[in-house]
Scaffold this motif. Structure first.
Motif, PDB file in Angstrom:
ATOM      1  N   ALA A  65      -5.850 -57.040 105.439  1.00  0.00           N
ATOM      2  CA  ALA A  65      -5.497 -58.073 104.519  1.00  0.00           C
ATOM      3  C   ALA A  65      -4.364 -58.881 104.707  1.00  0.00           C
ATOM      4  O   ALA A  65      -3.421 -58.303 105.017  1.00  0.00           O
ATOM      5  N   SER A  66      -4.558 -60.042 105.249  1.00  0.00           N
ATOM      6  CA  SER A  66      -3.265 -60.987 105.661  1.00  0.00           C
ATOM      7  C   SER A  66      -2.666 -61.088 104.291  1.00  0.00           C
ATOM      8  O   SER A  66      -2.933 -62.039 103.506  1.00  0.00           O
ATOM      9  N   PRO A  67      -1.265 -61.003 104.461  1.00  0.00           N
ATOM     10  CA  PRO A  67      -0.322 -61.595 103.374  1.00  0.00           C
ATOM     11  C   PRO A  67      -0.097 -63.021 103.404  1.00  0.00           C
ATOM     12  O   PRO A  67       0.671 -63.506 102.458  1.00  0.00           O
ATOM     13  N   GLU A  68      -0.475 -63.756 104.301  1.00  0.00           N
ATOM     14  CA  GLU A  68      -0.511 -65.098 104.300  1.00  0.00           C
ATOM     15  C   GLU A  68      -1.528 -66.051 104.133  1.00  0.00           C
ATOM     16  O   GLU A  68      -1.595 -67.160 103.851  1.00  0.00           O
ATOM     17  N   ARG A  69      -2.921 -65.444 104.028  1.00  0.00           N
ATOM     18  CA  ARG A  69      -3.917 -66.107 104.106  1.00  0.00           C
ATOM     19  C   ARG A  69      -3.947 -66.582 102.643  1.00  0.00           C
ATOM     20  O   ARG A  69      -3.976 -66.144 101.612  1.00  0.00           O
ATOM     21  N   ARG A  70      -4.258 -67.966 102.534  1.00  0.00           N
ATOM     22  CA  ARG A  70      -4.282 -68.535 101.399  1.00  0.00           C
ATOM     23  C   ARG A  70      -5.809 -68.345 100.659  1.00  0.00           C
ATOM     24  O   ARG A  70      -6.734 -68.422 101.345  1.00  0.00           O
ATOM     25  N   ASN A  71      -5.897 -68.467  99.250  1.00  0.00           N
ATOM     26  CA  ASN A  71      -7.012 -68.584  98.650  1.00  0.00           C
ATOM     27  C   ASN A  71      -7.714 -69.771  98.893  1.00  0.00           C
ATOM     28  O   ASN A  71      -7.127 -70.864  99.567  1.00  0.00           O
ATOM     29  N   ALA A  72      -9.034 -70.116  98.160  1.00  0.00           N
ATOM     30  CA  ALA A  72      -9.771 -71.094  98.380  1.00  0.00           C
ATOM     31  C   ALA A  72      -8.945 -72.444  98.016  1.00  0.00           C
ATOM     32  O   ALA A  72      -9.164 -73.754  98.490  1.00  0.00           O
ATOM     33  N   ASP A  73      -7.831 -72.346  96.944  1.00  0.00           N
ATOM     34  CA  ASP A  73      -7.247 -73.616  96.436  1.00  0.00           C
ATOM     35  C   ASP A  73      -5.921 -73.956  97.395  1.00  0.00           C
ATOM     36  O   ASP A  73      -5.343 -74.711  96.986  1.00  0.00           O
ATOM     37  N   GLY A  74      -5.830 -73.063  98.257  1.00  0.00           N
ATOM     38  CA  GLY A  74      -4.352 -73.397  99.008  1.00  0.00           C
ATOM     39  C   GLY A  74      -3.281 -72.521  98.578  1.00  0.00           C
ATOM     40  O   GLY A  74      -2.142 -72.775  99.178  1.00  0.00           O
ATOM     41  N   THR A  75      -3.599 -71.817  97.577  1.00  0.00           N
ATOM     42  CA  THR A  75      -2.199 -70.854  97.101  1.00  0.00           C
ATOM     43  C   THR A  75      -1.998 -69.595  97.800  1.00  0.00           C
ATOM     44  O   THR A  75      -2.898 -68.956  98.354  1.00  0.00           O
ATOM     45  N   THR A  76      -0.618 -69.390  98.186  1.00  0.00           N
ATOM     46  CA  THR A  76      -0.298 -68.300  99.092  1.00  0.00           C
ATOM     47  C   THR A  76      -0.222 -67.032  98.231  1.00  0.00           C
ATOM     48  O   THR A  76       0.105 -67.119  97.043  1.00  0.00           O
ATOM     49  N   PRO A  77      -0.452 -65.784  98.830  1.00  0.00           N
ATOM     50  CA  PRO A  77      -0.002 -64.443  97.830  1.00  0.00           C
ATOM     51  C   PRO A  77       1.352 -64.564  97.445  1.00  0.00           C
ATOM     52  O   PRO A  77       1.540 -63.980  96.322  1.00  0.00           O
ATOM     53  N   LEU A  78       2.353 -64.721  98.248  1.00  0.00           N
ATOM     54  CA  LEU A  78       3.536 -64.822  97.975  1.00  0.00           C
ATOM     55  C   LEU A  78       4.016 -65.533  96.712  1.00  0.00           C
ATOM     56  O   LEU A  78       4.634 -65.174  95.778  1.00  0.00           O
ATOM     57  N   TYR A  79       3.391 -66.738  96.690  1.00  0.00           N
ATOM     58  CA  TYR A  79       3.654 -67.750  95.552  1.00  0.00           C
ATOM     59  C   TYR A  79       3.036 -67.233  94.261  1.00  0.00           C
ATOM     60  O   TYR A  79       3.706 -67.224  93.444  1.00  0.00           O
ATOM     61  N   LEU A  80       2.020 -66.616  94.369  1.00  0.00           N
ATOM     62  CA  LEU A  80       1.358 -66.068  93.316  1.00  0.00           C
ATOM     63  C   LEU A  80       2.256 -65.136  92.684  1.00  0.00           C
ATOM     64  O   LEU A  80       2.220 -64.796  91.433  1.00  0.00           O
ATOM     65  N   ALA A  81       2.745 -63.968  93.494  1.00  0.00           N
ATOM     66  CA  ALA A  81       3.477 -62.890  93.120  1.00  0.00           C
ATOM     67  C   ALA A  81       4.691 -63.554  92.546  1.00  0.00           C
ATOM     68  O   ALA A  81       5.322 -63.000  91.604  1.00  0.00           O
ATOM     69  N   SER A  82       5.351 -64.462  93.160  1.00  0.00           N
ATOM     70  CA  SER A  82       6.673 -65.140  92.935  1.00  0.00           C
ATOM     71  C   SER A  82       6.548 -65.801  91.429  1.00  0.00           C
ATOM     72  O   SER A  82       7.498 -65.771  90.486  1.00  0.00           O
ATOM     73  N   VAL A  83       5.427 -66.531  91.235  1.00  0.00           N
ATOM     74  CA  VAL A  83       5.279 -67.307  89.960  1.00  0.00           C
ATOM     75  C   VAL A  83       5.155 -66.394  88.800  1.00  0.00           C
ATOM     76  O   VAL A  83       5.225 -66.740  87.648  1.00  0.00           O
ATOM     77  N   GLN A  84       4.451 -65.346  88.947  1.00  0.00           N
ATOM     78  CA  GLN A  84       4.409 -64.156  87.896  1.00  0.00           C
ATOM     79  C   GLN A  84       5.631 -63.258  87.908  1.00  0.00           C
ATOM     80  O   GLN A  84       5.739 -62.229  86.889  1.00  0.00           O
ATOM     81  N   GLY A  85       6.647 -63.275  88.795  1.00  0.00           N
ATOM     82  CA  GLY A  85       7.780 -62.551  88.646  1.00  0.00           C
ATOM     83  C   GLY A  85       7.584 -61.147  89.045  1.00  0.00           C
ATOM     84  O   GLY A  85       8.357 -60.173  88.524  1.00  0.00           O
ATOM     85  N   GLU A  86       6.676 -60.910  89.917  1.00  0.00           N
ATOM     86  CA  GLU A  86       6.414 -59.674  90.333  1.00  0.00           C
ATOM     87  C   GLU A  86       7.347 -59.252  91.694  1.00  0.00           C
ATOM     88  O   GLU A  86       6.727 -59.235  92.966  1.00  0.00           O
ATOM     89  N   ALA A  87       8.492 -58.936  91.340  1.00  0.00           N
ATOM     90  CA  ALA A  87       9.548 -58.667  92.493  1.00  0.00           C
ATOM     91  C   ALA A  87       8.990 -57.579  93.445  1.00  0.00           C
ATOM     92  O   ALA A  87       9.093 -57.771  94.725  1.00  0.00           O
ATOM     93  N   GLU A  88       8.532 -56.489  93.121  1.00  0.00           N
ATOM     94  CA  GLU A  88       8.094 -55.400  93.866  1.00  0.00           C
ATOM     95  C   GLU A  88       7.027 -55.969  94.610  1.00  0.00           C
ATOM     96  O   GLU A  88       6.999 -55.683  95.905  1.00  0.00           O
ATOM     97  N   VAL A  89       5.894 -56.694  94.178  1.00  0.00           N
ATOM     98  CA  VAL A  89       4.796 -57.153  94.974  1.00  0.00           C
ATOM     99  C   VAL A  89       5.313 -58.092  96.043  1.00  0.00           C
ATOM    100  O   VAL A  89       4.534 -58.306  97.115  1.00  0.00           O
ATOM    101  N   ALA A  90       6.128 -58.909  95.608  1.00  0.00           N
ATOM    102  CA  ALA A  90       6.943 -60.017  96.335  1.00  0.00           C
ATOM    103  C   ALA A  90       7.450 -59.234  97.790  1.00  0.00           C
ATOM    104  O   ALA A  90       7.326 -59.801  98.773  1.00  0.00           O
ATOM    105  N   ARG A  91       7.981 -58.387  97.249  1.00  0.00           N
ATOM    106  CA  ARG A  91       8.975 -57.258  98.391  1.00  0.00           C
ATOM    107  C   ARG A  91       7.871 -57.087  99.214  1.00  0.00           C
ATOM    108  O   ARG A  91       7.826 -56.957 100.581  1.00  0.00           O
ATOM    109  N   LEU A  92       6.735 -56.287  98.769  1.00  0.00           N
ATOM    110  CA  LEU A  92       5.761 -55.788  99.567  1.00  0.00           C
ATOM    111  C   LEU A  92       5.087 -56.838 100.448  1.00  0.00           C
ATOM    112  O   LEU A  92       4.647 -56.479 101.864  1.00  0.00           O
ATOM    113  N   LEU A  93       4.822 -57.848  99.942  1.00  0.00           N
ATOM    114  CA  LEU A  93       4.325 -58.888 100.715  1.00  0.00           C
ATOM    115  C   LEU A  93       5.055 -59.403 101.909  1.00  0.00           C
ATOM    116  O   LEU A  93       4.463 -59.513 103.223  1.00  0.00           O
ATOM    117  N   MET A  94       6.251 -59.585 101.706  1.00  0.00           N
ATOM    118  CA  MET A  94       7.263 -59.980 102.694  1.00  0.00           C
ATOM    119  C   MET A  94       7.259 -59.039 103.686  1.00  0.00           C
ATOM    120  O   MET A  94       7.528 -59.068 105.098  1.00  0.00           O
TER     121      MET A  94
END
Length: 141
Positions: free
Chosen positions: A33-62
């Motif tokens: 799974a690509s940590p940079e592949r956008r969904n159909a709407d253009g949202t990045t995985p890291l943006y989604l993790a960040s807007v939810q405040g998921e610090a550990e998930v954001a770290r793992l994606l980076m």
């Protein structure tokens, strides 16, 4: 890897991010799974993790290769991960993004929008703003 399999893995990654499932977020990039592949709407995985405040998930994606400054373009999900976390006062997520090289002065909308500090100050999220200032963010002027 086939396009269909990539799409399926990406869908699973977004589901894991939404669920705050750090274990799956750790495993899925190893499965392709690509940590940079956008969904159909253009949202990045890291943006989604960040807007939810998921610090550990954001770290793992980076750690899996997601760029901390990649701007998301999904409807209602436009902007940088750092702006998203700062907007909601997710200080730990802001710290993770900065630790992985996010630019504290980078403005959204390809440089024409608000900065992370603008979002934190207007939140108001003084703790988040303090972390951003310590990282080199400064008010306009």
């Amino acid at each position: 890897m086939k396009q269909r399999q990539q799409k399926k893995l990406s869908h699973r990654l977004f589901g894991a991010i939404l669920a705050g499932d750090a274990k799956s977020v750790r495993i899925l990039p190893r499965s392709g799974a690509s940590p940079e592949r956008r969904n159909a709407d253009g949202t990045t995985p890291l943006y989604l993790a960040s807007v939810q405040g998921e610090a550990e998930v954001a770290r793992l994606l980076m750690e899996a290769g997601a760029s901390p400054d990649a701007e998301s373009r999904g409807p209602g999900s436009e902007g940088t991960p750092l702006c998203a976390a700062a907007c909601w006062g997710y200080t730990e997520t802001v710290r993770e993004l900065l630790a992985h090289g996010a630019d504290p002065t980078l403005r959204e909308d390809r440089g024409a929008g608000w900065s992370p500090l603008d979002w934190a100050d207007h939140g108001p999220h003084p703790d988040t703003a303090e972390v951003l200032r310590a990282a080199g963010a400064h008010p306009p002027g």
